[in-house]
Design an enzyme around this catalytic site. Structure first.
Site, PDB file in Angstrom:
ATOM      1  N   GLU A 194      -2.317  13.105  20.105  1.00 43.73           N
ATOM      2  CA  GLU A 194      -1.105  12.438  19.640  1.00 43.73           C
ATOM      3  C   GLU A 194      -0.909  12.679  18.142  1.00 43.73           C
ATOM      4  OE1 GLU A 194      -0.751   8.702  22.684  1.00 43.73           O
ATOM      5  OE2 GLU A 194      -1.981   8.317  20.936  1.00 43.73           O
ATOM      6  N   ASP A 212       2.004   3.208  14.996  1.00 39.24           N
ATOM      7  CA  ASP A 212       2.006   4.408  14.144  1.00 39.24           C
ATOM      8  C   ASP A 212       2.986   4.379  12.967  1.00 39.24           C
ATOM      9  OD1 ASP A 212       0.870   4.937  16.588  1.00 39.24           O
ATOM     10  OD2 ASP A 212       2.125   6.653  17.044  1.00 39.24           O
TER      11      ASP A 212
HETATM   12  C1  FRU Z   1       0.215   6.841  19.294  1.00 42.61           C
HETATM   13  C2  FRU Z   1       1.371   6.727  20.275  1.00 42.61           C
HETATM   14  C3  FRU Z   1       2.263   7.935  20.164  1.00 42.61           C
HETATM   15  C4  FRU Z   1       3.565   7.411  20.671  1.00 42.61           C
HETATM   16  C5  FRU Z   1       3.559   5.995  20.166  1.00 42.61           C
HETATM   17  C6  FRU Z   1       4.217   5.005  21.079  1.00 42.61           C
HETATM   18  O1  FRU Z   1      -0.349   5.619  18.923  1.00 42.61           O
HETATM   19  O2  FRU Z   1       0.875   6.574  21.581  1.00 42.61           O
HETATM   20  O3  FRU Z   1       1.807   9.068  20.856  1.00 42.61           O
HETATM   21  O4  FRU Z   1       4.657   8.151  20.175  1.00 42.61           O
HETATM   22  O5  FRU Z   1       2.212   5.630  19.983  1.00 42.61           O
HETATM   23  O6  FRU Z   1       4.285   3.742  20.473  1.00 42.61           O
END
Ligand code: FRU
Length: 527
Positions: A217, A35
């Site tokens: 998310e 992300d």
């Molecule tokens: C989304 C996610 C988020 C989390 C991060 C962990 O892709 O699962 O919810 O904060 O990646 O790497």
């Protein structure tokens, strides 16, 4: 801290030099990323923090990597900004410029940058098993960060409370900070407010609604004027969902509505399933309703899109992670793995009376206001007809991205197809096809090259796209291992990764089953 993190690392890599390495999409030099985090504009620079494994090229050891750019096309990688430690991994979050020094981390003259991120606590921590929100700040324009010694600042005793996006909200009774985060496994967006970024009060929650088959998310919430009308402001709530997106696996949906400083109230028109698709009794109705939800992208590879804070001229610019959790850890690249999408400017426009997001890739230097600053024209053709025939377009240039702009008057053609990164014998290629009967645009990567590294990779994605006055307008950006398609001025977007194997790729355009008039066909290469 590991020797690896401390080691002096060259700060830039040569874009487009190794196989599949994109020219104008950010990749980490030799590590994993997911992300985008903490997107912020500050002192003339765009900062991209990102989920990063500093020790390898699969997910793990989550920390915030860091890169900066002047133009959102060319990035410089910096040392890890916020590193995991023995007590917690550093998950996604956001960065704000604390102009009023509400946190006390900076001064009014030299405001601190404040990161609000999720700690995913490990066994060594008293908060083990929980996810809670934490602060770090920087007083050197984002280059080094100190974790707050009273972390976490917000906990719900939850194992799935994460991804805080914080923004400054200006209401009738003054300004405050608002946090939008998720209870991922309950498909809820949760809203909090704060005066100082350190102490937070619960406001409300939203969800489940619409696509809710997977975890929710990386939310975001921002206002935009519909068609630029300052008297018609709507709020956009982005909610990423994994799995359960329209193309399968991870994807981003959005809702349109109003935020009153405490609550998000969705417009009825953006609610396909007010209690969530999972609440619908009939799975077939659920599949049809999934198509009706509002999607940021109809392709397989655009996830966790969030927007920059503090951008000049109030532009709203988002970046997504160009990948899908279905196969993310197995992409056939090395030593790096994964890239970001292009930065995309988002606006709202009325479509059949309802506000909808449109996206345009940022291909011009926003500061210089230039068009395609490093572009070289390969082709610029006016009006001509294609009748049951095929036209070869300029080849992709190694080390460059290619931008193809087309306006096609449908005529009697049943289909028009772009074959991108194709082999000369026709056996390989990524097909972007518009079917005039079904009014669908399909991106088909089943013969795009290496698709066998994961059983879920070979796929074809379709989105409904109406012709406008008989015309289809496309902006296609191809960059070594990706195809991003912006149709009808960005009303519909499709993003897919590809891993072509052919040595001498070719591009072709054909009209099938009749004729089509090509009103515009411009191809340029961009480094
Ligand atoms: C989304 C996610 C988020 C989390 C991060 C962990 O892709 O699962 O919810 O904060 O990646 O790497």
């Amino acid at each position: 801290m590991s020797a690896f993190l401390d080691a002096a690392r060259p700060e830039t890599f040569q874009a487009g030099t190794s196989r599949f390495r994109p020219a104008i999409h950010f990749t980490a030099r030799d590590t994993w990323l997911n992300d985008p985090n903490g997107l912020v504009f500050h002192d003339g620079l765009y900062h991209l923090f990102y989920q990063n494994n500093p020790y390898g090229n699969v997910w793990g050891n989550m920390s915030w990597g860091h890169a900066t750019s002047h133009d959102l096309l060319h990035w410089t990688e910096h040392p890890v900004a916020i590193a995991c430690d023995e007590t917690a991994d550093i998950y996604s979050g956001s960065v704000v410029v604390d102009h009023g020094n509400t946190s006390g981390f900076g001064t009014a003259d030299a405001p601190a940058l404040v990161a609000i991120y999720t700690s995913a606590y490990k066994a060594a921590s008293e908060h083990r098993g929980r996810q809670a929100q934490c602060l770090a700040h920087s007083t050197d324009a984002g280059m080094t960060w100190q974790k707050y010694d009273r972390n976490p600042v917000l906990t719900r005793d939850s194992a799935h409370f994460r991804d805080p996006k914080v923004f400054r909200y200006q209401g009738d009774h003054g300004a405050c900070w608002v946090m939008v985060a998720v209870e991922a496994q309950h498909q809820k967006v949760v809203f909090y407010r704060s005066e100082d970024l350190k102490s937070w009060d619960f406001l409300s929650d939203f969800g489940p609604a619409n696509a809710d088959a997977g975890e929710w998310e990386c939310p975001d919430l921002f206002p935009l004027a519909v068609d630029g009308d300052p008297d018609n402001i709507k709020w956009v709530l982005i909610v990423n969902v994994n799995p359960g997106a329209v193309a399968g696996g991870s994807g981003g949906q959005y809702f349109i509505g109003h935020f009153d400083g405490a609550r998000f109230l969705p417009d009825a028109g953006s609610l396909v399933a007010p209690a969530g698709l999972a609440s619908l009794p009939d799975p077939q109705a659920g599949a049809a309703a999934l198509q009706q939800c509002l999607w940021l992208d109809w392709g397989r590879d655009c996830y966790a899109s969030v927007s920059f804070s503090n951008t000049p001229d109030d532009r709203r610019i988002i970046i997504g992670w160009m990948n899908n959790w279905d196969y993310a850890n197995e992409l056939p690249t090395a030593p790096w793995r994964s890239s970001m999408t292009l930065a995309r400017e988002v606006r709202l426009t009325a479509v059949n009376g309802s506000a909808r997001l449109i996206q345009q890739p940022v291909l011009a230097d926003p500061c210089a206001g230039e068009e395609l600053p490093t572009a070289r024209d390969q082709m610029n053709a006016g009006t001509f007809e294609l009748r049951n025939s095929t036209l070869r377009l300029p080849d992709p240039v190694p080390g460059s991205a290619q931008v193809i702009e087309a306006e096609i008057l449908a005529g009697s053609a049943e289909r028009f197809d772009f074959r991108l990164f194709g082999s000369s014998d026709g056996s390989e290629g990524t097909i972007l096809s518009y079917n005039t009967t079904s009014a669908h645009l399909t991106l088909d990567r089943r013969q795009s090259g290496n698709t066998c590294f994961h059983g879920k990779f070979a796929s074809a994605e379709s989105a409904p796209v109406d012709l406008e006055k008989g015309v289809l307008k496309l902006l296609i950006v191809v960059d070594h291992c990706s195809v991003e398609v912006f149709a009808q001025g960005g009303k519909t977007v499709l993003t897919d990764l590809i891993f072509p194997e052919t040595e001498n790729p070719e591009n072709w355009l054909s009209a099938v089953g009749g004729s089509a008039t090509i009103l515009k066909l411009a191809v340029s290469s961009l480094t």
